[in-house]
Write a protein that holds these residues in place. Structure first.
Motif, PDB file in Angstrom:
ATOM      1  N   LEU A  42      -6.595  -1.595   7.418  1.00 12.97           N
ATOM      2  CA  LEU A  42      -5.684  -1.300   6.312  1.00 12.97           C
ATOM      3  C   LEU A  42      -4.952   0.006   6.624  1.00 12.97           C
ATOM      4  CD1 LEU A  42      -4.742  -2.032   3.431  1.00 12.97           C
ATOM      5  CD2 LEU A  42      -6.697  -0.743   2.576  1.00 12.97           C
ATOM      6  N   THR A  79       0.824  -1.203   0.000  1.00 12.82           N
ATOM      7  CA  THR A  79       0.000   0.000   0.000  1.00 12.82           C
ATOM      8  C   THR A  79       0.861   1.257   0.000  1.00 12.82           C
ATOM      9  OG1 THR A  79      -1.620  -1.186   1.351  1.00 12.82           O
ATOM     10  CG2 THR A  79      -1.869   1.190   1.226  1.00 12.82           C
ATOM     11  N   VAL A  91     -10.020  -6.145  -0.489  1.00 18.51           N
ATOM     12  CA  VAL A  91      -8.601  -6.055  -0.139  1.00 18.51           C
ATOM     13  C   VAL A  91      -8.320  -7.019   1.006  1.00 18.51           C
ATOM     14  CG1 VAL A  91      -6.751  -4.550   0.651  1.00 18.51           C
ATOM     15  CG2 VAL A  91      -8.620  -3.590  -0.683  1.00 18.51           C
ATOM     16  N   SER A 126     -12.357  -1.299   7.788  1.00 18.56           N
ATOM     17  CA  SER A 126     -11.422  -0.693   6.834  1.00 18.56           C
ATOM     18  C   SER A 126     -10.224  -0.050   7.519  1.00 18.56           C
ATOM     19  CB  SER A 126     -12.131   0.346   5.965  1.00 18.56           C
ATOM     20  OG  SER A 126     -12.586   1.423   6.758  1.00 18.56           O
ATOM     21  N   TYR A 163     -13.728   5.524  -3.583  1.00 18.18           N
ATOM     22  CA  TYR A 163     -12.744   4.833  -2.764  1.00 18.18           C
ATOM     23  C   TYR A 163     -11.575   4.504  -3.686  1.00 18.18           C
ATOM     24  CZ  TYR A 163     -16.603   4.228   0.499  1.00 18.18           C
ATOM     25  OH  TYR A 163     -17.646   4.452   1.348  1.00 18.18           O
ATOM     26  N   THR A 164     -10.360   4.742  -3.237  1.00 20.84           N
ATOM     27  CA  THR A 164      -9.196   4.431  -4.071  1.00 20.84           C
ATOM     28  C   THR A 164      -8.119   3.739  -3.243  1.00 20.84           C
ATOM     29  OG1 THR A 164      -8.121   6.565  -3.676  1.00 20.84           O
ATOM     30  CG2 THR A 164      -9.564   6.428  -5.588  1.00 20.84           C
ATOM     31  N   LEU A 165      -7.369   2.900  -3.921  1.00 18.21           N
ATOM     32  CA  LEU A 165      -6.228   2.246  -3.302  1.00 18.21           C
ATOM     33  C   LEU A 165      -5.123   2.154  -4.345  1.00 18.21           C
ATOM     34  CD1 LEU A 165      -5.043   0.794  -0.815  1.00 18.21           C
ATOM     35  CD2 LEU A 165      -5.909  -1.336  -1.779  1.00 18.21           C
ATOM     36  N   THR A 183      -3.435   2.113  -9.440  1.00 23.19           N
ATOM     37  CA  THR A 183      -4.519   2.654  -8.624  1.00 23.19           C
ATOM     38  C   THR A 183      -5.822   2.019  -9.082  1.00 23.19           C
ATOM     39  OG1 THR A 183      -3.396   4.767  -8.289  1.00 23.19           O
ATOM     40  CG2 THR A 183      -5.784   4.744  -7.963  1.00 23.19           C
ATOM     41  N   ASN A 214      -3.929   5.045   0.505  1.00 21.47           N
ATOM     42  CA  ASN A 214      -5.147   4.361   0.911  1.00 21.47           C
ATOM     43  C   ASN A 214      -6.273   5.351   1.178  1.00 21.47           C
ATOM     44  OD1 ASN A 214      -7.187   3.023   2.289  1.00 21.47           O
ATOM     45  ND2 ASN A 214      -5.957   2.572   4.078  1.00 21.47           N
ATOM     46  N   LYS A 215      -7.319   5.267   0.373  1.00 22.62           N
ATOM     47  CA  LYS A 215      -8.544   6.040   0.604  1.00 22.62           C
ATOM     48  C   LYS A 215      -9.722   5.063   0.578  1.00 22.62           C
ATOM     49  CE  LYS A 215      -8.518  10.263   0.749  1.00 22.62           C
ATOM     50  NZ  LYS A 215      -8.656  11.047   1.941  1.00 22.62           N
ATOM     51  N   VAL A 216      -9.569   3.951   1.323  1.00 19.33           N
ATOM     52  CA  VAL A 216     -10.625   2.947   1.396  1.00 19.33           C
ATOM     53  C   VAL A 216     -11.570   3.263   2.559  1.00 19.33           C
ATOM     54  CG1 VAL A 216     -11.100   0.494   1.814  1.00 19.33           C
ATOM     55  CG2 VAL A 216      -9.270   1.164   0.259  1.00 19.33           C
ATOM     56  N   MET A 227      -5.181  -7.159  -3.597  1.00 16.52           N
ATOM     57  CA  MET A 227      -6.453  -6.498  -3.884  1.00 16.52           C
ATOM     58  C   MET A 227      -7.100  -7.188  -5.065  1.00 16.52           C
ATOM     59  SD  MET A 227      -5.623  -2.687  -5.321  1.00 16.52           S
ATOM     60  CE  MET A 227      -4.818  -2.390  -6.876  1.00 16.52           C
TER      61      MET A 227
END
Length: 128
Positions: A84, A11, A111, A81, A28-30, A59, A14-16, A93
């Motif tokens: 993470l 990672t 994830v 979440s 939501y982004t990873l 991404t 992380n914007k989960v 993922m």
């Protein structure tokens, strides 16, 4: 061939737990730095990656309308979440490959945290 791909790496963004707002859209982004196997799989599937500081990153995004992606621990138990970390966790993922003409992009499904980053505990957004 399945539309789902399991990518492995570490990672880096992380914007989960809290959606990312980019140009008025919440998603939501990873972003992960792909390991050797993950990079090979991404290349084989023609996925869009970027090189940053000598590492290949990818991404994956998920619209807020579809709900938060599920997060699992290394024993495959569903967890919050916040399990993470913001960066440094080794993860797998599960992503869904887009349909043409977006077939080089991925959409985040789930994830699994394979290994927590050294010295990092669960993320607590209240600390900010």
């Amino acid at each position: 061939m399945s539309d789902y791909i399991a990518l492995t790496g570490e990672t880096v963004f992380n914007k989960v737990g809290t959606p990312d707002n980019f140009r008025g859209q919440n998603k939501y982004t990873l972003t992960i730095a792909l390991d050797k196997a993950g990079k090979k799989l991404a290349e084989k599937n023609g996925l869009a990656t970027k090189d940053y500081e000598g590492k290949t990153q990818i991404t994956s995004k998920r619209k807020v309308d579809f709900g938060q992606p599920k997060v699992y621990d290394s024993e495959k138990n569903e967890v919050d979440s916040t399990h993470l970390s913001l960066f440094g966790d080794k993860v797998t993922m599960l992503v869904k490959k887009g349909k043409e003409p977006y077939d080089n992009y991925t959409y985040l499904e789930r994830v699994r945290v394979e290994e927590k980053a050294e010295g990092v505990s669960d993320y607590d957004p209240a600390e900010f």
